[in-house]
Scaffold this motif. Structure first.
Motif, PDB file in Angstrom:
ATOM      1  N   MET A   1      48.159  59.783   9.574  1.00  0.00           N
ATOM      2  CA  MET A   1      47.640  58.577   8.934  1.00  0.00           C
ATOM      3  C   MET A   1      46.647  58.961   7.847  1.00  0.00           C
ATOM      4  O   MET A   1      45.872  59.902   8.008  1.00  0.00           O
ATOM      5  CB  MET A   1      46.965  57.674   9.973  1.00  0.00           C
ATOM      6  N   GLU A   2      46.673  58.230   6.751  1.00  0.00           N
ATOM      7  CA  GLU A   2      45.735  58.442   5.651  1.00  0.00           C
ATOM      8  C   GLU A   2      44.525  57.527   5.867  1.00  0.00           C
ATOM      9  O   GLU A   2      44.679  56.310   5.991  1.00  0.00           O
ATOM     10  CB  GLU A   2      46.402  58.127   4.311  1.00  0.00           C
ATOM     11  N   ILE A   3      43.335  58.126   5.904  1.00  0.00           N
ATOM     12  CA  ILE A   3      42.130  57.410   6.324  1.00  0.00           C
ATOM     13  C   ILE A   3      41.003  57.646   5.330  1.00  0.00           C
ATOM     14  O   ILE A   3      40.850  58.757   4.802  1.00  0.00           O
ATOM     15  CB  ILE A   3      41.688  57.880   7.729  1.00  0.00           C
ATOM     16  N   SER A   4      40.207  56.602   5.104  1.00  0.00           N
ATOM     17  CA  SER A   4      38.978  56.741   4.313  1.00  0.00           C
ATOM     18  C   SER A   4      37.799  56.220   5.130  1.00  0.00           C
ATOM     19  O   SER A   4      37.947  55.259   5.902  1.00  0.00           O
ATOM     20  CB  SER A   4      39.071  55.958   3.003  1.00  0.00           C
ATOM     21  N   PHE A   5      36.651  56.856   4.953  1.00  0.00           N
ATOM     22  CA  PHE A   5      35.428  56.458   5.644  1.00  0.00           C
ATOM     23  C   PHE A   5      34.478  55.792   4.677  1.00  0.00           C
ATOM     24  O   PHE A   5      34.255  56.287   3.563  1.00  0.00           O
ATOM     25  CB  PHE A   5      34.734  57.673   6.274  1.00  0.00           C
ATOM     26  N   ILE A   6      33.917  54.684   5.111  1.00  0.00           N
ATOM     27  CA  ILE A   6      32.859  54.005   4.375  1.00  0.00           C
ATOM     28  C   ILE A   6      31.603  54.147   5.232  1.00  0.00           C
ATOM     29  O   ILE A   6      31.435  53.468   6.240  1.00  0.00           O
ATOM     30  CB  ILE A   6      33.216  52.537   4.121  1.00  0.00           C
ATOM     31  N   GLY A   7      30.767  55.080   4.850  1.00  0.00           N
ATOM     32  CA  GLY A   7      29.628  55.464   5.667  1.00  0.00           C
ATOM     33  C   GLY A   7      29.781  56.907   6.104  1.00  0.00           C
ATOM     34  O   GLY A   7      30.882  57.354   6.459  1.00  0.00           O
ATOM     35  N   ALA A   8      28.684  57.655   6.063  1.00  0.00           N
ATOM     36  CA  ALA A   8      28.707  59.080   6.402  1.00  0.00           C
ATOM     37  C   ALA A   8      27.545  59.435   7.318  1.00  0.00           C
ATOM     38  O   ALA A   8      26.949  60.507   7.204  1.00  0.00           O
ATOM     39  CB  ALA A   8      28.667  59.922   5.130  1.00  0.00           C
ATOM     40  N   GLY A   9      27.229  58.525   8.228  1.00  0.00           N
ATOM     41  CA  GLY A   9      26.097  58.730   9.120  1.00  0.00           C
ATOM     42  C   GLY A   9      26.483  59.399  10.425  1.00  0.00           C
ATOM     43  O   GLY A   9      27.411  60.214  10.490  1.00  0.00           O
ATOM     44  N   ASN A  10      25.791  59.005  11.494  1.00  0.00           N
ATOM     45  CA  ASN A  10      25.927  59.678  12.791  1.00  0.00           C
ATOM     46  C   ASN A  10      27.359  59.661  13.325  1.00  0.00           C
ATOM     47  O   ASN A  10      27.901  60.688  13.724  1.00  0.00           O
ATOM     48  CB  ASN A  10      24.982  59.027  13.808  1.00  0.00           C
ATOM     49  N   LEU A  11      27.967  58.478  13.360  1.00  0.00           N
ATOM     50  CA  LEU A  11      29.326  58.378  13.905  1.00  0.00           C
ATOM     51  C   LEU A  11      30.343  59.097  13.029  1.00  0.00           C
ATOM     52  O   LEU A  11      31.174  59.873  13.526  1.00  0.00           O
ATOM     53  CB  LEU A  11      29.723  56.915  14.067  1.00  0.00           C
ATOM     54  N   ALA A  12      30.299  58.848  11.721  1.00  0.00           N
ATOM     55  CA  ALA A  12      31.286  59.438  10.822  1.00  0.00           C
ATOM     56  C   ALA A  12      31.266  60.961  10.904  1.00  0.00           C
ATOM     57  O   ALA A  12      32.315  61.615  10.818  1.00  0.00           O
ATOM     58  CB  ALA A  12      31.025  58.982   9.387  1.00  0.00           C
TER      59      ALA A  12
ATOM     60  N   ILE B   1      37.621  52.918   7.671  1.00  0.00           N
ATOM     61  CA  ILE B   1      36.703  52.844   8.797  1.00  0.00           C
ATOM     62  C   ILE B   1      35.300  52.571   8.283  1.00  0.00           C
ATOM     63  O   ILE B   1      34.717  53.386   7.563  1.00  0.00           O
ATOM     64  CB  ILE B   1      36.737  54.146   9.619  1.00  0.00           C
ATOM     65  N   LEU B   2      34.773  51.402   8.671  1.00  0.00           N
ATOM     66  CA  LEU B   2      33.406  51.025   8.309  1.00  0.00           C
ATOM     67  C   LEU B   2      32.454  51.634   9.332  1.00  0.00           C
ATOM     68  O   LEU B   2      32.375  51.178  10.472  1.00  0.00           O
ATOM     69  CB  LEU B   2      33.263  49.503   8.318  1.00  0.00           C
ATOM     70  N   ALA B   3      31.742  52.644   8.910  1.00  0.00           N
ATOM     71  CA  ALA B   3      30.775  53.312   9.782  1.00  0.00           C
ATOM     72  C   ALA B   3      29.401  53.194   9.159  1.00  0.00           C
ATOM     73  O   ALA B   3      28.756  54.185   8.813  1.00  0.00           O
ATOM     74  CB  ALA B   3      31.175  54.769   9.986  1.00  0.00           C
ATOM     75  N   VAL B   4      28.947  51.953   9.014  1.00  0.00           N
ATOM     76  CA  VAL B   4      27.654  51.660   8.392  1.00  0.00           C
ATOM     77  C   VAL B   4      26.818  50.838   9.367  1.00  0.00           C
ATOM     78  O   VAL B   4      27.355  50.245  10.309  1.00  0.00           O
ATOM     79  CB  VAL B   4      27.836  50.899   7.063  1.00  0.00           C
ATOM     80  N   PRO B   5      25.495  50.768   9.171  1.00  0.00           N
ATOM     81  CA  PRO B   5      24.660  49.954  10.057  1.00  0.00           C
ATOM     82  C   PRO B   5      25.099  48.489  10.051  1.00  0.00           C
ATOM     83  O   PRO B   5      25.621  47.974   9.053  1.00  0.00           O
ATOM     84  CB  PRO B   5      23.257  50.109   9.452  1.00  0.00           C
ATOM     85  N   ASP B   6      24.870  47.826  11.157  1.00  0.00           N
ATOM     86  CA  ASP B   6      25.293  46.430  11.308  1.00  0.00           C
ATOM     87  C   ASP B   6      24.770  45.537  10.194  1.00  0.00           C
ATOM     88  O   ASP B   6      25.489  44.672   9.687  1.00  0.00           O
ATOM     89  CB  ASP B   6      24.817  45.879  12.656  1.00  0.00           C
ATOM     90  N   ASP B   7      23.513  45.745   9.810  1.00  0.00           N
ATOM     91  CA  ASP B   7      22.924  44.850   8.818  1.00  0.00           C
ATOM     92  C   ASP B   7      23.435  45.114   7.408  1.00  0.00           C
ATOM     93  O   ASP B   7      23.098  44.381   6.476  1.00  0.00           O
ATOM     94  CB  ASP B   7      21.395  44.895   8.857  1.00  0.00           C
ATOM     95  N   ALA B   8      24.267  46.150   7.236  1.00  0.00           N
ATOM     96  CA  ALA B   8      24.844  46.435   5.925  1.00  0.00           C
ATOM     97  C   ALA B   8      26.310  46.027   5.848  1.00  0.00           C
ATOM     98  O   ALA B   8      26.906  46.078   4.762  1.00  0.00           O
ATOM     99  CB  ALA B   8      24.714  47.924   5.603  1.00  0.00           C
ATOM    100  N   LEU B   9      26.896  45.597   6.958  1.00  0.00           N
ATOM    101  CA  LEU B   9      28.333  45.347   6.996  1.00  0.00           C
ATOM    102  C   LEU B   9      28.770  44.276   6.001  1.00  0.00           C
ATOM    103  O   LEU B   9      29.722  44.477   5.230  1.00  0.00           O
ATOM    104  CB  LEU B   9      28.761  44.954   8.414  1.00  0.00           C
TER     105      LEU B   9
END
Length: 267
Positions: free
Chosen positions: A1-12, A64-72
C-alpha cells in the motif's frame, strides 16, 4: 500500500517504520516542524518530506493523520487529497464522526474515513517499537475501508479489534490513568527524593515489583498495599504533615489516599 503521513511526532516515528517493515511504502511525510519530518524520513527507506498539505498529486491511497487532537480540524481544513483517498486519524479521544464531518465540509472530493488507533505510549527518537503485541483499534463506517484497515492492522499486530468511538474514548481514559498518571507519580517521587538528597534508584526495585504484581494479578486491586489500604491513619497523618509545605505533593497524596480508602472502606 502507498501511504503518506501527516505528522511526524511520537506515533509516526514508530508506526511509519513498522508499516515499511510490513511491506508498505511510505511516500511522503508532512510536519509543520520540518525538522521532525526530515528526522523521520531519515529512518525510512525512500520517503520524502512534503512541505504543504496539498497532496492532490500524491501516489498514496492511505493518509494517516498523526497530529495532536487540537490540530486535527485545522489540518483537515487545508488538506487536499487525491481521488480515491482514504484518511484515518490516530486519536484515542476524537470520534470518527468528527473526521467524517470535517472531510465532508472541507474536501472537494469524496474520501473514505476511518480510525487507526494504537493503544501504546510512544516517544519520538526512541528505537522503533515492534507492534506485534500492541492493540490496534479500528473503526470505519465503510465496510470496505474497515476491512482494509483490519487487514493492515493484522499485518502489524496480533491484537486487532473493531472498537467504536465511545469504547475508544473509554480505553483512552483508562490508558491515561494507567500510563500517564502512573508515570507522573514516578516523576513526583523522583522530585521528592532528589529534593531530600536521596537517590531515585532506591525506589526502582519497589516500582518494578509493583508493576510485576499488578500485571500478574487478575485485578490489580487484589495486590494493593500501603497505609491507605490497611487504614493506617497515623502513618497517613505523618505523611501529610511532612508534605504540608509541599502543596503539589500534598494534594496528590490526599486525593489518591482518599480514593484507595473509599475502595477498601478504610476511611
Amino acid at each position: 500500500m502507498e501511504i503518506s503521513f501527516i505528522g511526524a511526532g511520537n506515533l509516526a516515528w514508530h508506526l511509519a517504520p513498522a508499516l515499511e517493515n510490513a511491506g508498505h511504502h511510505i511516500n511522503e511525510v508532512f510536519s509543520r516542524q520540518l525538522q521532525h519530518a526530515r528526522q523521520l524520513v531519515s529512518i525510512l527507506y525512500d520517503a520524502r518530506t512534503h512541505s504543504e498539505l496539498n497532496f492532490a498529486d500524491s501516489p498514496s491511497s492511505l493518509f494517516i493523520l498523526a497530529v495532536p487532537d487540537d490540530a486535527l480540524e485545522a489540518v483537515c481544513a487545508r488538506l487536499v487529497l487525491p481521488e480515491g483517498a482514504t484518511i484515518v486519524h490516530t486519536s484515542g479521544s476524537q470520534p470518527l464522526s468528527a473526521l467524517e464531518q470535517w472531510m465532508a465540509v472541507y474536501s472537494d472530493i469524496p474520501v473514505q474515513t476511518g480510525v487507526f488507533y494504537a493503544l501504546q505510549t510512544f516517544t519520538r527518537g526512541q528505537p522503533p517499537m515492534a507492534f506485534d503485541e500492541i492493540p490496534l483499534c479500528i473503526e470505519s463506517n465503510d465496510k470496505a475501508t474497515e476491512t482494509q484497515l483490519v487487514q493492515l492492522g493484522q499485518e502489524l499486530s496480533d491484537v486487532v479489534y473493531l472498537i467504536n468511538s465511545e469504547e475508544r474514548q473509554m480505553l483512552h481514559v483508562a490508558a491515561v490513568l494507567a500510563c500517564n498518571f502512573t508515570n507522573h507519580l514516578m516523576a513526583l517521587a523522583r522530585d521528592l527524593t532528589t529534593a531530600e538528597g536521596l537517590e531515585f534508584d532506591l525506589l526502582r526495585p519497589i516500582i518494578r515489583e509493583t508493576f510485576r504484581k499488578g500485571l500478574a494479578a487478575d485485578n490489580p486491586a487484589d495486590v494493593q498495599t500501603g497505609p491507605a489500604r490497611r487504614g493506617d491513619q497515623t502513618t497517613i497523618n505523618r505523611h501529610l504533615d511532612f508534605l504540608s509545605t509541599r502543596p503539589q505533593f500534598y494534594e496528590v497524596y490526599q486525593v489518591l489516599t482518599e480514593s484507595i480508602q473509599r475502595r477498601y472502606n478504610s476511611l
